[in-house]
Design a protein around this motif. Structure first.
Motif, PDB file in Angstrom:
ATOM      1  N   ARG A 164     -10.320  -9.776  -3.752  1.00  0.00           N
ATOM      2  CA  ARG A 164      -9.036 -10.286  -4.224  1.00  0.00           C
ATOM      3  C   ARG A 164      -7.860  -9.598  -3.522  1.00  0.00           C
ATOM      4  O   ARG A 164      -6.866 -10.242  -3.206  1.00  0.00           O
ATOM      5  CB  ARG A 164      -8.943 -10.100  -5.734  1.00  0.00           C
ATOM      6  N   LEU A 165      -7.980  -8.295  -3.279  1.00  0.00           N
ATOM      7  CA  LEU A 165      -6.898  -7.536  -2.649  1.00  0.00           C
ATOM      8  C   LEU A 165      -7.055  -7.445  -1.128  1.00  0.00           C
ATOM      9  O   LEU A 165      -6.222  -6.833  -0.459  1.00  0.00           O
ATOM     10  CB  LEU A 165      -6.832  -6.124  -3.248  1.00  0.00           C
ATOM     11  N   LYS A 166      -8.135  -8.047  -0.606  1.00  0.00           N
ATOM     12  CA  LYS A 166      -8.411  -8.061   0.830  1.00  0.00           C
ATOM     13  C   LYS A 166      -8.499  -6.647   1.399  1.00  0.00           C
ATOM     14  O   LYS A 166      -7.884  -6.319   2.420  1.00  0.00           O
ATOM     15  CB  LYS A 166      -7.366  -8.892   1.572  1.00  0.00           C
ATOM     16  N   ILE A 167      -9.283  -5.817   0.705  1.00  0.00           N
ATOM     17  CA  ILE A 167      -9.579  -4.464   1.149  1.00  0.00           C
ATOM     18  C   ILE A 167     -11.087  -4.254   1.002  1.00  0.00           C
ATOM     19  O   ILE A 167     -11.776  -5.096   0.417  1.00  0.00           O
ATOM     20  CB  ILE A 167      -8.792  -3.392   0.346  1.00  0.00           C
ATOM     21  N   SER A 168     -11.592  -3.149   1.524  1.00  0.00           N
ATOM     22  CA  SER A 168     -13.032  -2.903   1.409  1.00  0.00           C
ATOM     23  C   SER A 168     -13.385  -2.403   0.008  1.00  0.00           C
ATOM     24  O   SER A 168     -12.539  -1.867  -0.699  1.00  0.00           O
ATOM     25  CB  SER A 168     -13.483  -1.875   2.449  1.00  0.00           C
ATOM     26  N   ARG A 169     -14.664  -2.589  -0.357  1.00  0.00           N
ATOM     27  CA  ARG A 169     -15.124  -2.086  -1.638  1.00  0.00           C
ATOM     28  C   ARG A 169     -15.042  -0.569  -1.672  1.00  0.00           C
ATOM     29  O   ARG A 169     -14.745   0.035  -2.678  1.00  0.00           O
ATOM     30  CB  ARG A 169     -16.565  -2.555  -1.911  1.00  0.00           C
TER      31      ARG A 169
END
Length: 76
Positions: free
Chosen positions: A52-57
């Motif tokens: 959703r935030l377009k970042i890595s887990r």
């Protein structure tokens, strides 16, 4: 916003919320970390938050590791 809409606040909660907001400022919790906390509180898993935030887990995991437990809201 969904979490707020689902929560019924009582007048007695005002002081608790105000104190929590002050502590967030004092700890210098970033807006991104606040977003992560809100998504976590609404029931999203780390991988879903990352998408959703377009970042890595891993970025979500590291951010959560740096946030004191007192700021974690209970999931619905």
């Amino acid at each position: 916003m969904n979490l707020i809409a689902q929560t019924t606040l009582q007048p007695a909660d005002e002081d608790r919320i105000r104190n929590l907001a002050r502590r967030l400022v004092n700890y210098r919790i970033s807006d991104r970390k606040k977003q992560i906390l809100m998504l976590l509180a609404t029931g999203f898993k780390q991988v879903e938050i990352a998408r959703r935030l377009k970042i890595s887990r891993q970025a979500v995991s590291k951010a959560l590791a740096t946030i004191p437990d007192e700021f974690r809201l209970n999931a619905p």
